[in-house]
Design a protein around this motif. Structure first.
Motif, short mmCIF file in Angstrom:
data_model
loop_
_atom_site.label_atom_id
_atom_site.label_comp_id
_atom_site.label_asym_id
_atom_site.label_seq_id
_atom_site.Cartn_x
_atom_site.Cartn_y
_atom_site.Cartn_z
N LEU A 78 -27.03 36.30 -115.06
CA LEU A 78 -26.25 35.56 -115.98
C LEU A 78 -26.79 36.11 -117.24
O LEU A 78 -26.08 36.61 -118.15
N ILE A 79 -27.95 35.94 -117.58
CA ILE A 79 -28.78 36.07 -118.57
C ILE A 79 -28.85 37.51 -119.07
O ILE A 79 -28.73 37.87 -120.27
N ALA A 80 -29.18 38.12 -117.93
CA ALA A 80 -29.54 39.74 -118.18
C ALA A 80 -28.03 40.20 -118.45
O ALA A 80 -27.97 41.15 -119.42
N TYR A 81 -26.93 40.03 -118.02
CA TYR A 81 -25.80 40.47 -118.22
C TYR A 81 -25.41 40.19 -119.70
O TYR A 81 -24.81 41.18 -120.24
N ARG A 82 -25.15 39.11 -120.11
CA ARG A 82 -25.08 38.86 -121.42
C ARG A 82 -25.90 39.35 -122.61
O ARG A 82 -25.68 39.18 -123.73
N THR A 83 -27.28 39.93 -122.08
CA THR A 83 -28.09 40.28 -123.11
C THR A 83 -28.39 41.88 -122.88
O THR A 83 -29.24 42.33 -123.28
N ASP A 84 -27.59 42.42 -121.84
CA ASP A 84 -27.70 43.98 -121.59
C ASP A 84 -28.88 44.26 -120.85
O ASP A 84 -29.75 45.13 -121.37
N MET A 85 -29.46 43.25 -120.00
CA MET A 85 -30.90 43.45 -119.38
C MET A 85 -30.66 43.67 -117.93
O MET A 85 -32.04 43.52 -117.26
N LEU A 86 -29.58 44.16 -117.62
CA LEU A 86 -29.58 44.38 -115.91
C LEU A 86 -30.37 45.52 -115.64
O LEU A 86 -30.78 45.16 -114.35
#
Length: 313
Positions: free
Chosen positions: A148-156
């Motif tokens: 979730l954090i990676a998705y919202r911060t473009d870190m996937l």
């Protein structure tokens, strides 16, 4: 090390040398070029040996501390917690060196593992398969939070890199942190007798005059640091710490001082085998080692599970 174990350890070392030679010679470029060997293939082979030995040792320590043969960093929330730490420090301090990211991953891995053990102590029933299921559920929650954090911060993309063990980018100057795993393996060997006693349970350890809490805390710290340094350098490697200790236990028993050298060599050898397979199946392309280890490890795990169930039937 007893004579029967020494008779198994020496051939295992010989096999490891053969696999290391195969890893050095395998590749698209000319192996005769000293620059390719020194800059890429030697570091890659060393990284495979260090990571394989370290994760196997982390697995056997985790199994002793949790008193369950089906527990390892990837089934106890440790790996997922370390990945979360890597993600958070990358977001908050993107220019931080790898060592700082490793320390952050170690801190979150320690917290995740401690939470897992605390949940285990609160469980009224600790069936053989219930314990790893609890760890997998805990890891799933932490992994979902990371996604979730990676998705919202473009870190996937970064998250995917840490979740899949891949040695194709290992070069000279970018793997040396893994030597810390070797140092921690030596520390684990020095503490082997204490960790073995701690694995008998809190009451038994206290009756034998051991500070159970301190030894367990030290063991968890070793597991967390090995997991963090591996993920920070090459990514997560599933099932290695699960299947190798179980295979070695069939010939070496549960005494950590006797079994740990064979566990380390076997872990390094199995990871080298998976690396060679990943490089030849679709030659000249590569399949990440983490993917191959996931397939091989899950198959070996099912064999171990079915054989154990058959013995208890």
């Amino acid at each position: 090390m007893t004579l029967p174990l020494l008779q198994r350890f020496l051939p295992a070392c010989l096999v490891l040398l053969v696999l290391a030679a195969a890893s050095l010679l395998l590749g698209v470029g000319d192996a005769g070029g000293s620059e390719i060997l020194l800059a890429s293939r030697v570091p890659r082979t060393l990284a495979l040996i260090l990571a394989g030995a370290g994760m196997a040792v982390a697995g056997v320590i985790m199994q002793l501390v949790a008193q369950n043969r089906f527990v390892e960093p990837s089934t106890a929330g440790t790996a997922e917690s370390a990945t979360l730490g890597m993600l958070l420090v990358t977001l908050l301090a993107p220019d931080a060196p790898v060592a700082v990211k490793m320390l952050a991953a170690t801190a979150t891995a320690l917290a995740g593992t401690a939470l897992f053990l605390r949940v285990l102590r609160a469980m009224p029933l600790r069936a053989r398969l219930t314990v790893p299921l609890v760890g997998i559920m805990l890891g799933g929650v932490v992994g979902a939070a990371s996604t979730l954090i990676a998705y919202r911060t473009d870190m996937l993309q970064f998250l995917g890199t840490w979740q899949a063990g891949d040695f194709s980018t290992v070069l000279r100057g970018r793997y040396e942190l893994l030597w810390l795993a070797a140092i921690l393996t030596l520390v684990a060997y020095a503490l082997a007798d204490r960790i073995t006693i701690a694995g008998l349970g809190r009451d038994a350890a206290i009756n034998l005059g051991l500070d159970h809490r301190r030894v367990v805390a030290g063991a968890i710290a070793i597991v967390a640091m090995i997991t963090a340094v591996t993920i920070a350098t090459v990514g997560a490697i599933p099932f290695l710490g699960l299947v190798v200790p179980n295979l070695v236990a069939t010939v070496a028993g549960d005494n950590l001082r006797r079994s740990l050298p064979l566990v380390a060599v076997s872990g390094a050898g199995l990871l080298l085998v998976c690396d060679v397979l990943g490089r030849v199946i679709r030659y000249p392309y590569e399949i990440p080692v983490g993917t191959v280890m996931g397939v091989v490890g899950s198959a070996l795990f099912l064999v171990l599970l079915l054989r154990r169930d058959a013995r208890h039937a």
